[in-house]
Write a protein that holds these residues in place. Structure first.
Motif, mmCIF file in Angstrom:
data_model
loop_
_atom_site.group_PDB
_atom_site.id
_atom_site.type_symbol
_atom_site.label_atom_id
_atom_site.label_comp_id
_atom_site.label_asym_id
_atom_site.label_seq_id
_atom_site.Cartn_x
_atom_site.Cartn_y
_atom_site.Cartn_z
ATOM 1 N N VAL A 69 0.800 -0.985 0.031
ATOM 2 C CA VAL A 69 -0.009 0.098 0.076
ATOM 3 C C VAL A 69 0.773 1.216 -0.013
ATOM 4 N N PHE A 70 1.880 1.518 0.761
ATOM 5 C CA PHE A 70 2.619 2.566 0.908
ATOM 6 C C PHE A 70 3.825 2.529 -0.027
ATOM 7 N N TRP A 71 4.097 1.611 -0.562
ATOM 8 C CA TRP A 71 5.326 1.674 -1.559
ATOM 9 C C TRP A 71 5.007 1.906 -3.235
ATOM 10 N N VAL A 72 3.639 1.138 -3.071
ATOM 11 C CA VAL A 72 3.139 1.031 -4.634
ATOM 12 C C VAL A 72 1.843 1.644 -4.975
ATOM 13 N N LEU A 73 1.006 1.511 -4.085
ATOM 14 C CA LEU A 73 -0.510 1.919 -4.343
ATOM 15 C C LEU A 73 -0.566 3.380 -4.201
ATOM 16 N N LEU A 74 0.034 3.866 -2.997
ATOM 17 C CA LEU A 74 -0.216 5.362 -2.736
ATOM 18 C C LEU A 74 0.503 6.236 -3.692
ATOM 19 N N PRO A 75 1.912 5.757 -4.003
ATOM 20 C CA PRO A 75 2.614 6.735 -5.103
ATOM 21 C C PRO A 75 1.888 6.326 -6.305
ATOM 22 N N ALA A 76 1.482 5.262 -6.730
ATOM 23 C CA ALA A 76 0.857 5.370 -8.282
ATOM 24 C C ALA A 76 -0.414 6.169 -8.258
ATOM 25 N N GLY A 77 -1.183 6.054 -7.311
ATOM 26 C CA GLY A 77 -2.429 6.763 -6.900
ATOM 27 C C GLY A 77 -2.153 8.320 -7.224
ATOM 28 N N ARG A 78 -1.170 8.867 -6.550
ATOM 29 C CA ARG A 78 -0.777 10.377 -6.521
ATOM 30 C C ARG A 78 -0.057 10.582 -7.827
ATOM 31 N N GLN A 79 0.493 9.524 -8.556
ATOM 32 C CA GLN A 79 1.249 9.837 -9.778
ATOM 33 C C GLN A 79 -0.080 10.077 -10.872
ATOM 34 N N LEU A 80 -0.952 9.050 -10.879
ATOM 35 C CA LEU A 80 -2.257 9.201 -11.475
ATOM 36 C C LEU A 80 -3.056 10.340 -11.378
ATOM 37 N N ARG A 81 -3.271 10.827 -10.096
ATOM 38 C CA ARG A 81 -3.906 12.169 -9.707
ATOM 39 C C ARG A 81 -3.278 13.348 -10.467
ATOM 40 N N GLU A 82 -1.790 13.512 -10.413
ATOM 41 C CA GLU A 82 -1.065 14.490 -11.112
ATOM 42 C C GLU A 82 -1.151 14.422 -12.465
ATOM 43 N N SER A 83 -1.057 13.120 -12.946
ATOM 44 C CA SER A 83 -1.543 13.101 -14.387
ATOM 45 C C SER A 83 -2.670 13.688 -14.987
ATOM 46 N N MET A 84 -3.768 13.175 -14.425
ATOM 47 C CA MET A 84 -5.173 13.536 -14.584
ATOM 48 C C MET A 84 -5.185 15.027 -14.382
ATOM 49 N N ALA A 85 -4.481 15.688 -13.472
ATOM 50 C CA ALA A 85 -4.784 17.207 -13.391
ATOM 51 C C ALA A 85 -3.897 17.861 -14.277
ATOM 52 N N ASP A 86 -2.878 17.239 -14.937
ATOM 53 C CA ASP A 86 -2.063 17.841 -16.092
ATOM 54 C C ASP A 86 -3.002 17.764 -17.380
ATOM 55 N N ASP A 87 -3.626 16.605 -17.498
ATOM 56 C CA ASP A 87 -4.500 16.527 -18.734
ATOM 57 C C ASP A 87 -5.575 17.596 -18.894
ATOM 58 N N ALA A 88 -6.324 17.567 -17.786
ATOM 59 C CA ALA A 88 -7.427 18.500 -17.606
ATOM 60 C C ALA A 88 -6.928 19.820 -17.700
ATOM 61 N N ALA A 89 -5.705 20.036 -17.359
ATOM 62 C CA ALA A 89 -5.297 21.513 -17.514
ATOM 63 C C ALA A 89 -4.863 21.968 -18.858
ATOM 64 N N ASN A 90 -4.657 20.973 -19.576
ATOM 65 C CA ASN A 90 -4.335 21.106 -21.358
ATOM 66 C C ASN A 90 -5.489 21.164 -22.025
#
Length: 90
Positions: A69-90
């Motif tokens: 959870v702390f080494w894979v899922l949370l960082p992957a979720g944070r990365q996905l959220r940042e990627s989705m925010a970047d896509d929405a900004a463009n």
């Protein structure tokens, strides 16, 4: 990222120590037996022994799932959220 690493390492350490402790009490019939810590529960005669076996299984899964959870899922979720925010900004 360091706080996620130490949280995962803490859960791995606590889970491992608990699993070894309860496994040594309830699942290790002999020092020379090959199925230590994974063998069937030995000498379970009371409710407290059943709780000990259940606690050993819970510590095992804490040792496995906690770091995932702390080494894979949370960082992957944070990365996905940042990627989705970047896509929405463009």
């Amino acid at each position: 990222m360091a706080d996620e690493f130490i949280k995962g390492l803490t859960l791995f350490t606590l889970g491992g120590l608990g699993w070894i402790t309860f496994g040594g009490w309830y699942r290790t019939p002999s020092y020379y037996d090959l199925s230590q810590l994974f063998g069937p529960a030995q000498g379970v005669n009371s409710v407290y022994d059943e709780i000990g076996v259940l606690a050993g299984d819970a510590f095992f899964w804490l040792m496995i799932v906690g770091p995932i959870v702390f080494w894979v899922l949370l960082p992957a979720g944070r990365q996905l959220r940042e990627s989705m925010a970047d896509d929405a900004a463009n």
